[in-house]
Write a protein that holds these residues in place. Structure first.
Motif, PDB file in Angstrom:
ATOM      1  N   VAL A 176       0.847  -1.179   0.000  1.00 40.27           N
ATOM      2  CA  VAL A 176       0.000   0.000   0.000  1.00 40.27           C
ATOM      3  C   VAL A 176       0.895   1.247   0.000  1.00 40.27           C
ATOM      4  O   VAL A 176       1.863   1.314   0.763  1.00 40.27           O
ATOM      5  CB  VAL A 176      -0.916   0.015   1.248  1.00 40.27           C
ATOM      6  CG1 VAL A 176      -1.747   1.280   1.291  1.00 40.27           C
ATOM      7  CG2 VAL A 176      -1.808  -1.221   1.243  1.00 40.27           C
ATOM      8  N   TRP A 193      -0.970   5.613   3.623  1.00 38.51           N
ATOM      9  CA  TRP A 193      -2.313   5.055   3.488  1.00 38.51           C
ATOM     10  C   TRP A 193      -2.404   3.736   4.243  1.00 38.51           C
ATOM     11  O   TRP A 193      -1.445   2.975   4.295  1.00 38.51           O
ATOM     12  CB  TRP A 193      -2.649   4.824   2.017  1.00 38.51           C
ATOM     13  CG  TRP A 193      -2.787   6.079   1.235  1.00 38.51           C
ATOM     14  CD1 TRP A 193      -1.814   6.708   0.491  1.00 38.51           C
ATOM     15  CD2 TRP A 193      -3.951   6.890   1.114  1.00 38.51           C
ATOM     16  NE1 TRP A 193      -2.307   7.844  -0.077  1.00 38.51           N
ATOM     17  CE2 TRP A 193      -3.618   7.994   0.281  1.00 38.51           C
ATOM     18  CE3 TRP A 193      -5.249   6.797   1.619  1.00 38.51           C
ATOM     19  CZ2 TRP A 193      -4.531   8.987  -0.048  1.00 38.51           C
ATOM     20  CZ3 TRP A 193      -6.163   7.794   1.288  1.00 38.51           C
ATOM     21  CH2 TRP A 193      -5.804   8.870   0.465  1.00 38.51           C
ATOM     22  N   SER A 216      -5.308   0.354   4.982  1.00 37.98           N
ATOM     23  CA  SER A 216      -6.557  -0.270   4.559  1.00 37.98           C
ATOM     24  C   SER A 216      -7.515  -0.401   5.735  1.00 37.98           C
ATOM     25  O   SER A 216      -7.125  -0.764   6.845  1.00 37.98           O
ATOM     26  CB  SER A 216      -6.284  -1.651   3.963  1.00 37.98           C
ATOM     27  OG  SER A 216      -7.515  -2.321   3.703  1.00 37.98           O
ATOM     28  N   TYR A 275      -9.519   2.921   1.993  1.00 37.24           N
ATOM     29  CA  TYR A 275      -8.217   3.312   2.536  1.00 37.24           C
ATOM     30  C   TYR A 275      -8.321   4.674   3.203  1.00 37.24           C
ATOM     31  O   TYR A 275      -9.051   5.558   2.746  1.00 37.24           O
ATOM     32  CB  TYR A 275      -7.165   3.365   1.423  1.00 37.24           C
ATOM     33  CG  TYR A 275      -6.800   2.011   0.870  1.00 37.24           C
ATOM     34  CD1 TYR A 275      -5.795   1.249   1.439  1.00 37.24           C
ATOM     35  CD2 TYR A 275      -7.486   1.480  -0.226  1.00 37.24           C
ATOM     36  CE1 TYR A 275      -5.461  -0.008   0.945  1.00 37.24           C
ATOM     37  CE2 TYR A 275      -7.163   0.226  -0.738  1.00 37.24           C
ATOM     38  CZ  TYR A 275      -6.157  -0.507  -0.140  1.00 37.24           C
ATOM     39  OH  TYR A 275      -5.835  -1.743  -0.642  1.00 37.24           O
ATOM     40  N   VAL A 293      -4.980  -2.019  -4.888  1.00 34.32           N
ATOM     41  CA  VAL A 293      -3.526  -2.001  -5.061  1.00 34.32           C
ATOM     42  C   VAL A 293      -3.104  -2.660  -6.367  1.00 34.32           C
ATOM     43  O   VAL A 293      -1.911  -2.658  -6.696  1.00 34.32           O
ATOM     44  CB  VAL A 293      -2.794  -2.670  -3.878  1.00 34.32           C
ATOM     45  CG1 VAL A 293      -2.989  -1.878  -2.601  1.00 34.32           C
ATOM     46  CG2 VAL A 293      -3.252  -4.112  -3.718  1.00 34.32           C
TER      47      VAL A 293
END
Length: 575
Positions: free
Chosen positions: A41, A45, A47, A153, A166
């Protein structure tokens, strides 16, 4: 007879073959191949898992044009002094012809979408005809369509959330026809380029006299960078725009940022009293809002300094939203809107950007070529270079190596990038002025001589930490330290290339005013003119540097450098 019989048979076979080519069988849409993916990621950021059931997104499918380099070729023709088509700008309809995709591209993509049950009523053509927008696609459907895994995110610094994946794939048959799909792997959350003023070290102040002696005596404390100082420093104080109905300056806002008319009035009353009737028009784009009781510092500083430099030129502030689902891409959304307009402001300032490495190369090319479309139509786009010098933090990549971090859209060769300076006569580079070299875009022809000279002087320093063949930034610079603004009725000081961009945009707008007044076309894309003039009209900055990545950074030297570009403007010399 045998000969003619063979010809007849071959003709029948050829007819059948051509008939088959005219109506090809649908490719195997399940033959999916990765278009773009990240190993991890992107930085900043995290998830939050799958988005809520029923989440909808608007997908932009960027199609490759039939004539791949037509827009860029046209841009250089209308932007290079001496070319027979110099400033012979194109209309919206002419640009649409240049960016049109191949008929077979449209046929294949529509067949693919139909295969996945995408209703034709939800599909529209945008961005001058090179993009299909799918309105209101469910995340579940998008996952199937793109072999993706969309998740929610959160930006760890701002707390805002977006829906992204992603990685995503396309059928093998579409890779040659589709440039990119957004939003997918580009974690765009435009960062504004202003910051709290730093404690500046004292510098030697050269003696001066007259009205500005008092103004400049406390320069080390950044108490003097007012509109009157800027207009004196950049030599615009004796010029008054007169083509008020024809020349317009645009300011782009993202993230729900918008300015206050009351703060603008208070600012002008104190710092440019003859312009206390200055005002602006707000245009709401893609769900953008305007609530003058809840202004934003970024928007206030942008509009206040653009107005301070270009008054009484009309100003438009574009309040660009992120869409109802929070998944739309800011730059793409605004560009979709502005390219659809018949009339566009001749000068536009943007003070938001992202780390280039946080977006995919294909996405960057897509957005960059949309900026080229603006240039072909005669628009000068000024963007801030960033406030992290050569890069923020350690600049470590996933593999543990260090790489300088240029910022997009400044790395796009078709915009003009503004770095930061401080002090006065001579100005020096602000130590945060963003600069460096693109990892995605090669050095444009207009930069070849200037950048090559810098690199020869640089030698082996930082070798391997940047792309020596990449587009260099910035192109130009302006004051960026300790400029006063009004916010919620109170005065405060701000610092950053965020202010430098609208200052330069205001000066370019004055030049456009003069061109229009004298019956000529506006400047349009500036860079071939700026570099082709051998720095004419600009004041070279030769002191200072832009540290970052735990290093000293590049140095400002005679000629172009990746700290202050070609230098700062001198309006009457540019005129």
């Amino acid at each position: 007879m045998h000969y003619y019989h063979c010809i007849s048979v071959l003709s029948v076979l050829a007819t059948g073959l051509l008939g088959g080519l005219a109506k090809p069988l649908s490719p195997p849409w399940d033959d999916m191949h990765v278009k773009h993916s990240w190993n991890t990621v992107p930085r900043n950021w995290e998830s939050l898992g799958h988005p809520p059931s029923g989440t909808l997104i608007d997908l932009y499918i960027a199609l490759k044009p039939q004539r791949e380099k037509a827009v860029v070729d046209a841009l250089y023709k209308v932007s290079e002094p001496g070319h027979p088509r110099y400033r012979a700008y194109l209309t919206k309809e002419q640009v649409a012809e240049l960016v049109a995709p191949r008929p077979e591209t449209l046929e294949l993509v529509h067949s693919w979408l139909e295969h996945h049950g995408i209703s034709s009523s939800s599909i529209s053509m945008t961005h001058g005809g090179n993009t299909l927008m799918l309105k209101g696609v469910s995340v579940t459907q998008a996952n199937t369509l793109l072999g993706a895994s969309y998740q929610l995110y959160r930006h760890v610094e701002r707390g805002e959330t977006i829906v992204r994946t992603v990685g995503y794939s396309l059928p093998r048959a579409l890779h040659w026809h589709v440039l990119t799909v957004a939003p997918t792997t580009t974690f765009v959350f435009p960062r504004t380029q202003w910051q709290t003023p730093r404690n500046l070290s004292d510098r030697v102040v050269k003696s001066t006299s007259g009205e500005h002696a008092t103004m400049l005596s406390s320069r080390a404390k950044v108490d003097s960078v007012t509109p009157s100082f800027l207009r004196w420093l950049y030599d615009t104080e004796t010029y008054t725009p007169s083509t008020r109905g024809e020349n317009v300056l645009g300011i782009v806002g993202f993230l729900g940022d918008y300015p206050s008319q009351a703060d603008l009035t208070a600012f002008m009353q104190k710092y440019r009293s003859e312009a206390d009737d200055a005002t602006f028009t707000v245009v709401e784009v893609n769900g953008g809002r305007y609530d003058p009781t809840h202004p934003n510092e970024e928007a206030n500083m942008d509009i206040q300094y653009a107005e301070a430099m270009a008054y009484p030129t009309p100003h438009i502030f574009y309040s660009t939203g992120k869409g109802p689902s929070g998944t739309d891409n800011y730059f793409v959304s605004w560009l979709e809107f502005i390219l659809d307009q018949e009339n566009i402001p001749q000068t536009i300032s943007i003070s938001y950007n992202n780390e280039e490495r946080s977006i995919s190369r294909e996405y960057a090319i897509y957005v960059c070529e949309l900026f080229a479309e603006l240039g072909v139509r005669g628009v000068s786009v000024l963007v801030s270079s960033g406030n992290d010098g050569i890069g923020k933090g350690t600049c470590l990549r996933d593999d543990g190596t260090v790489r300088f971090i240029p910022r997009f859209p400044g790395t796009c060769p078709y915009v003009t990038v503004v770095g930061g300076t401080t002090d006065y006569k001579p100005e020096v580079a602000a130590d945060f002025s963003g600069g460096g070299f693109s990892d995605y875009f090669k050095r444009p022809s207009y930069q070849e001589e200037a950048v090559s000279t810098f690199l020869r002087d640089l030698g082996n320093q930082y070798q391997g930490l940047y792309n020596a063949s990449g587009r260099g930034i910035p192109d130009i610079a302006a004051q960026a330290v300790g400029l006063p603004i009004f916010f919620n009725g109170n005065e405060q000081k701000e610092t950053g290339t965020s202010i430098a961009a609208p200052v330069v945009a205001g000066i370019i707008s004055l030049l456009n005013d003069w061109l229009i007044l004298t019956g000529r076309e506006p400047l349009g894309f500036l860079n071939p003119w700026l570099y082709g003039r051998n720095f004419g009209g600009l004041v070279d900055i030769t002191e200072g540097s832009n540290p970052g990545c735990n290093m000293d950074g590049f140095s400002a030297i005679p000629g172009w450098d990746p700290v202050t570009g070609l230098g700062t403007p001198d309006f009457h010399n540019m005129l």
